[in-house]
Design an enzyme around this catalytic site. Sequence first.
Site: not given
Length: 733
Positions: A43, A46, A453
């Site tokens: 989870c 943790c 560019d």
Amino acid sequence: MSAAPPGLPAAEADAQALAPFTTWPDGPAGAALSQLQVSGMYCAACAGLIEQTLLKLPGVAAASVNPASARLALRWQPSALPLADVLAALRAIGYGAAPDTAAPARELRRRERRQALWRVFVAGFLMMQVMMLATPAYVAEPGELTVDLDRLLRWGSWVLTLPVLVFSAGPFFSGAWRQLRAKRLGMDVPVALGIAVTFIASTGALFDPTGPLGHEVYFDSLTMFIALLLLARWFELGARHRAAEALEAVAGSLPTTAERLNGDGTSERVAPEALRPGDRIRVAAGEAFAADGTVLRGEGFVNEALLTGESAPVAKTVGDAVAAGSINLDGPLVMDVQRVGADTTAQGIVRLMQQAQSQRPLLPGLLEHVATWFTVGVLLLALGAAAAWWWLEPSRALAVAVAVLIVTCPCALTLAAPAAWLTASGALARRGLLLVDLSALERLCAVDTVVFDKTGTLSEDRLRLRRHWAEGAQADALLAVARSLAALSRHPQARSLAGGAEAGAWTDVREMAGRGIEARDASGGLWRLGAPAWVRERPDPAARLAFGNGDCVLWLDLAEAPRADAADTVAALRQAGLRVRLLSGDQPRAVARMAAALDIAHWQAGATPAAKLAAVRAWQADGERVLMVGDGINDAPVLAAADVRIAMGEGAMLARSAADALLVSNRLSVIPQALVLARKTRRVLRQNLIWAAAYNLACVPLALTGWLPPLAAGIGMAASSLFVVLNAQRLAR
């Protein structure tokens, strides 16, 4: 870490041992940034516990764990803290870890996957047996099931539930204990509490049916709940492992040996680590390239799918660039080694994917914080519900409290964002766009202007000879001579002109920066190739390059060609309602030609880096959200100022991480696809969050009123987590 080999300083030996999974962003004397794969995570809480533990260690500057990918990014000082101490600290709180290199991480995942599968199997198999023993009590008519047989079936259910509780549900209890010991409330706490309370209450009802806990048992509901939740986590584990395996596919793409050509005409097989820039290697058909470089001899097709996502073979000839990890499909090619080891394209991709998958974006961290307070509220709510029902109907108080604890577990809430972002980043990586910053997905949704560019971005990185003409000699004959001289130069324009030509018998070769190259032919005549004003006092204004010896001159017009997909990309962006601009430092004539070829109405030429920066800031001041696409060489200031930054991924750009994403495939068509996927990701993320919120809003009142039994609560909670993970997987298509 291993001891230093004889004759090798300990610090250097440590650096070599850490090299496969570590970089030094601040230089060799600075802090190391290591990537580790963590096991035992179930989870989001943790992640916080691991970070909190590691930050207490001396020498650790930062620790970041992505709960969706279970990858740890550790910024630390190896000289002050051995890696063994880091791993020991993680083991002490119940987690495993291995360096994020192919073999250790693969073995760690294999053990994790096998253990998870056994837990699911034990829970699922015994759940079916418990359900079978519980069925007679549900279907029997009054009087058909004797008291002794009913108790025997209940005792059988209790015995079969024990392995499920001890083995399959072990991660919930160990996770809850770790979180409580660290003074954190994660998602395992209410789950473990609900499982424990249900088992204890059912056991009390079995041992003393006339006692305060009543006579109802919930072993069937308990085993089904554990099995369903483990199944949801199995799917989540599979999604995480697939992301790691995709990363390893690139990391493991390099060959184990390469054929290096020596100056005396012999060859030898060496490890890729032994190659150095300037070496020449021969790559046979079917072999992978061991380094980045350019083709010196031969031509054929190369498969670059692992690096760029493009499945179609790419034609390569003399002068073309090849990347480590791509596969030679045709006859032997001889290449000039330019980048090796960590500087190669393949390793650059690995580092960037590791960096992206180790991030914890703001939203998931915020959701985890909300989930912690949500858990506090859930525990108080369950306690209040139990007290209220104990006063109203004591026999139902326990069931209501358990249902509240189970139904409100915030697994789906904390998985909503990481699952969606990680899946989307993997889908873009397969298309050749590597996200360095996962939050760029959200910022892409707000973009309304795309600025390109020109050189190296909209145009190919090599010039093409458009036309040539001569004074006093045959143009084609002079062109062949010019190409033989160009083959001796390393200048990009000369290399474009030379193509695959062999160098001629020139002497007294001199190359002068800013001018060109000159040499003498077999008869002693001096020839020049370079700037028109250097070759001839009065140059032809239409020529970009000139070649001559004073008596005759060849004028050459080399021009940039748009990338093959540039026009389609610009059209797709405009069709999506975006403004497209061209911002270049090149001369107006060249920029106008490119803008006309791609049908770009808004363009600006002769822009210095400062002018580019000012232009972008002016557009932003007018309310525009700018996506800047550049080659990253002279576009660093304007890239930094844009709302979203994409750098072309050719060559050394993979060593840069200033951009939000790197286009390693160099296919501009990925950009409109990324914009579409970003918006789809936001929709999926909102769907996940709405689902998690709606599920809790709908089910909590039902649990409080006693209309939602623990079994239904368990099914709903597991289904909500499973829905979030599977819904996010739609982004992988």
